[in-house]
Design a protein around this motif. Sequence first.
Motif, mmCIF file in Angstrom:
data_model
loop_
_atom_site.group_PDB
_atom_site.id
_atom_site.type_symbol
_atom_site.label_atom_id
_atom_site.label_comp_id
_atom_site.label_asym_id
_atom_site.label_seq_id
_atom_site.Cartn_x
_atom_site.Cartn_y
_atom_site.Cartn_z
ATOM 1 N N LYS A 1 1.824 -4.330 3.268
ATOM 2 C CA LYS A 1 0.617 -4.171 4.063
ATOM 3 C C LYS A 1 0.113 -5.486 4.636
ATOM 4 O O LYS A 1 -0.178 -5.588 5.827
ATOM 5 C CB LYS A 1 -0.477 -3.530 3.202
ATOM 6 N N ASN A 2 0.001 -6.496 3.774
ATOM 7 C CA ASN A 2 -0.632 -7.729 4.243
ATOM 8 C C ASN A 2 -0.314 -8.873 3.289
ATOM 9 O O ASN A 2 0.275 -8.675 2.211
ATOM 10 C CB ASN A 2 -2.156 -7.524 4.322
ATOM 11 N N ASN B 1 8.791 -10.540 9.045
ATOM 12 C CA ASN B 1 7.413 -10.136 9.325
ATOM 13 C C ASN B 1 6.550 -11.378 9.509
ATOM 14 O O ASN B 1 6.544 -12.276 8.678
ATOM 15 C CB ASN B 1 6.881 -9.283 8.177
ATOM 16 N N PHE C 1 -2.389 -12.096 1.493
ATOM 17 C CA PHE C 1 -3.677 -12.751 1.239
ATOM 18 C C PHE C 1 -3.433 -14.219 0.913
ATOM 19 O O PHE C 1 -2.626 -14.545 0.048
ATOM 20 C CB PHE C 1 -4.402 -12.101 0.045
ATOM 21 N N TYR D 1 -10.553 -11.310 -2.731
ATOM 22 C CA TYR D 1 -10.444 -10.076 -1.953
ATOM 23 C C TYR D 1 -10.728 -8.890 -2.871
ATOM 24 O O TYR D 1 -10.407 -8.909 -4.070
ATOM 25 C CB TYR D 1 -9.042 -9.936 -1.355
ATOM 26 N N TYR E 1 -2.081 0.593 -4.797
ATOM 27 C CA TYR E 1 -1.805 -0.791 -4.384
ATOM 28 C C TYR E 1 -0.933 -1.500 -5.424
ATOM 29 O O TYR E 1 -1.055 -1.255 -6.629
ATOM 30 C CB TYR E 1 -3.109 -1.587 -4.219
ATOM 31 N N GLU F 1 0.850 -1.186 0.000
ATOM 32 C CA GLU F 1 0.000 0.000 0.000
ATOM 33 C C GLU F 1 0.884 1.233 0.000
ATOM 34 O O GLU F 1 1.671 1.450 0.928
ATOM 35 C CB GLU F 1 -0.889 -0.036 1.248
ATOM 36 N N ALA G 1 3.441 -12.045 9.231
ATOM 37 C CA ALA G 1 2.441 -12.337 8.199
ATOM 38 C C ALA G 1 3.051 -13.131 7.048
ATOM 39 O O ALA G 1 2.389 -13.980 6.444
ATOM 40 C CB ALA G 1 1.834 -11.033 7.681
#
Length: 369
Positions: A88-89, A128, A91, A96, A105, A83, A130
Amino acid sequence: MKKMKRVRINAGKVGLVFRKGDYNRVITQGIHWLGFNERVIQYDLSKPFAAPIALELLLKDTVLEDMLHLIEVKDNQIVLVYENGNFKNVFSAGRYTLWKGLYEYEFTTVDLSKIYITEKIDKSLFSNYALNKYIRVFEVAAYEKAVLIVDDVYAKTLGSGTYRFWRNDTTIKIAKADLRQLQLEMSGQELLTKDKAAIRINFYIQYKVLDIEKALLENKDYEKQLYIAMQLALRAFVGNYTLDELLERKDSMAEAILEVTKSQTNKLGVKVLNCGIRDIILTGEMKEIMNQVLVAQKRAQANIITRREETASTRSLLNTVKLMEDNEMLYKLKEMEYVEKIADKIGEITLSGNGGMVKQLKDIFSVNR
């Protein structure tokens, strides 16, 4: 006359208008008027979009479709979401949707069915949580090398460094070997010499791993095999010599054992640099026997020295006698020497004028005895 409702959409938000429960249209920032049978659901552009009805129905509206990022993540895939240039994340498998317009993005799709990480991912992200849970990490120290085994098949040899692989059903193993000079201790080896003397030997081996593939792939527990090979060579060497011969040949043992085990150690992928005996320890009974032998040897040496001194003393006396026979003055001096020695020990001595002084002193001591 039908009533109208006034709706305001603030910046950073959008609204989905539904008429009698069915999706009708999307409205953006500004003031809008809705009919009596219409209602609006507002959404924050900074948050993922959660569709209130089936997404397929909403995406029939091309205006709404152009306002959304639709990310389809298949099984054995993950997607890294950035982002405004920052991670950011992650998936996992699923569908999504993210709003366009407020943030920029970027998406990186990862195929988890492979093991090698070929995607351009900053190393700082590997820690990280995640992302880290999808990664397997192996460390090879600066003084080590390792073999990579994938699904029980050798893949390649790894130098020092940190290695990361995607976590999946593929089996990955790392077998490492230390490339430094190593030392193997063989303590308390109980052995029999050729003359059946029971001894204990503390032995050491210094070696290096030269061929990591041989050591780790062609041999199981190469260190144990090296230990056994050297142990057998040591046992054979000791059994060929008596205890005395072994003690004499202690310094030549290393060279002999190295020569005998050279072919075996080559097969193990290692090179023995040096070996030798630290200590030769005699058992209790054998130690007592050796002590007795040592005492007897020392006594024999002492007797030889004593006899040598006695012989020298007798020879000296004989030479003195010969000199006294040829020199009367020397004879008189010897008399005075005897008188001096006796005077130190006896308070009073009476001698007559008849006969020589030495003869009278001799007669005195003969009587005393």
